[in-house]
Design a protein around this motif. Structure first.
Motif, PDB file in Angstrom:
ATOM      1  N   LEU A  35       0.819  -1.206   0.000  1.00 43.48           N
ATOM      2  CA  LEU A  35       0.000   0.000   0.000  1.00 43.48           C
ATOM      3  C   LEU A  35       0.858   1.263   0.000  1.00 43.48           C
ATOM      4  CD1 LEU A  35      -2.717  -1.177   2.540  1.00 43.48           C
ATOM      5  CD2 LEU A  35      -2.894  -1.073   0.047  1.00 43.48           C
ATOM      6  N   VAL A  41      -7.950   2.759  -2.558  1.00 41.90           N
ATOM      7  CA  VAL A  41      -8.090   1.378  -3.018  1.00 41.90           C
ATOM      8  C   VAL A  41      -9.514   1.225  -3.526  1.00 41.90           C
ATOM      9  CG1 VAL A  41      -8.044  -1.064  -2.380  1.00 41.90           C
ATOM     10  CG2 VAL A  41      -6.399   0.517  -1.352  1.00 41.90           C
ATOM     11  N   PHE A  66      -5.287   0.806   6.988  1.00 42.32           N
ATOM     12  CA  PHE A  66      -5.236   1.698   5.837  1.00 42.32           C
ATOM     13  C   PHE A  66      -6.141   2.896   6.107  1.00 42.32           C
ATOM     14  CE2 PHE A  66      -6.789   2.978   1.551  1.00 42.32           C
ATOM     15  CZ  PHE A  66      -5.569   3.371   1.016  1.00 42.32           C
TER      16      PHE A  66
END
Length: 129
Positions: A35, A41, A66
């Protein structure tokens, strides 16, 4: 329930920049991707009965922590939006022909939940105590 999920039309999605975006396939394991440098995403719902993206969003938010945008794309229906938010999605592109105003009303129908979720970890009794 406070609406935190950003609701976009297909046209809104097309107008946005695409740098720093990772489109993750439904059969990909989020725990195995890098990432680094990723701001968003995108998780695809090829059809509304395919829920693998819910699990991917949960893994991205809870296990990988995230903090960027997790976006639902594809066959996104209004009745799935609240669960998407609870699973960790922060934005969703509505299926063509769906009214964003209808989508926003969905959040008013469900003001709160007893259980914790991907973004609100504590159950209701802990938040009200």
């Amino acid at each position: 329930m406070e609406q935190l999920l950003k609701i976009l039309s297909v046209q809104d999605q097309e107008a946005e920049a695409s740098s720093g975006v990772l489109q993750l396939a439904n059969d990909a394991d989020p725990l195995e991707v890098s990432l680094e440098g990723i701001a968003r995403v995108e998780l695809n719902f090829p059809k509304f009965t395919d829920g693998r993206a819910f699990s991917q969003a949960w893994l991205l938010r809870r296990r990988l922590r995230f903090a960027g945008d997790i976006r639902a794309t594809g066959d996104v229906l209004i009745d799935q939006l609240v669960q998407m938010q609870r699973s960790g999605f922060s934005s969703a592109v509505l299926k063509e022909g769906k009214d964003p105003a209808d989508a926003k009303r969905q959040f008013d129908r469900y003001p709160q939940y007893y259980q914790g979720d991907a973004t609100q970890h504590s159950p209701l009794f802990r938040r009200t105590a």
